[in-house]
Design an enzyme around this catalytic site. Structure first.
Site, PDB file in Angstrom:
ATOM      1  N   GLY A   1       0.780  -1.224   0.000  1.00  0.00           N
ATOM      2  CA  GLY A   1       0.000   0.000   0.000  1.00  0.00           C
ATOM      3  C   GLY A   1       0.816   1.280   0.000  1.00  0.00           C
TER       4      GLY A   1
ATOM      5  N   HIS B   1       8.411   6.278   5.409  1.00  0.00           N
ATOM      6  CA  HIS B   1       7.654   7.102   6.342  1.00  0.00           C
ATOM      7  C   HIS B   1       6.810   6.229   7.257  1.00  0.00           C
ATOM      8  CE1 HIS B   1       5.064   6.681   2.779  1.00  0.00           C
ATOM      9  NE2 HIS B   1       4.016   6.885   3.568  1.00  0.00           N
TER      10      HIS B   1
END
Length: 112
Positions: free
Chosen positions: A92, A99
């Site tokens: 995803g 991050h």
């Protein structure tokens, strides 16, 4: 000039609502939050994702994980929070700069 969105944010080329910054890490509020508290924590050094992490990144990753609880609480996630790191297309990942999503706050948001 980098074309990476998060590199450009880290370099100050694109504005962000900062929650924390030091020489290695930038933390800012997600512009499309999925929870009442939704921070994005990035290393200032470009690393694509966890699949690209090298042994030299160990301290940086530890720093990011250790910083998350403090920032979550400071932003109002006093009863818990979640850390999400998406990796690759099947994981995803949308922005190819490592991050961490720090998600918390009162929960109408989806549980995994």
């Amino acid at each position: 000039m980098s074309t990476c969105l998060f590199c450009r944010i880290a370099q100050g080329e694109i504005p962000s609502k900062k929650a924390y910054e030091d020489e290695e890490v930038l933390v800012f509020h997600d512009i499309n939050p999925a929870a009442p508290v939704h921070l994005l924590m990035i290393p200032k050094e470009h690393v694509d994702n966890l699949l690209a992490v090298e042994p030299r990144h160990t301290a940086l990753l530890g720093k990011m994980l250790a910083l998350a609880p403090r920032l979550a609480r400071e932003q109002g996630a006093t009863d818990g929070f979640r850390i999400v790191i998406n990796n690759g297309p099947d994981g995803g990942q949308e922005v190819y700069h490592l991050h961490m999503h720090v998600l918390g706050g009162p929960r109408p948001w989806k549980r995994l």
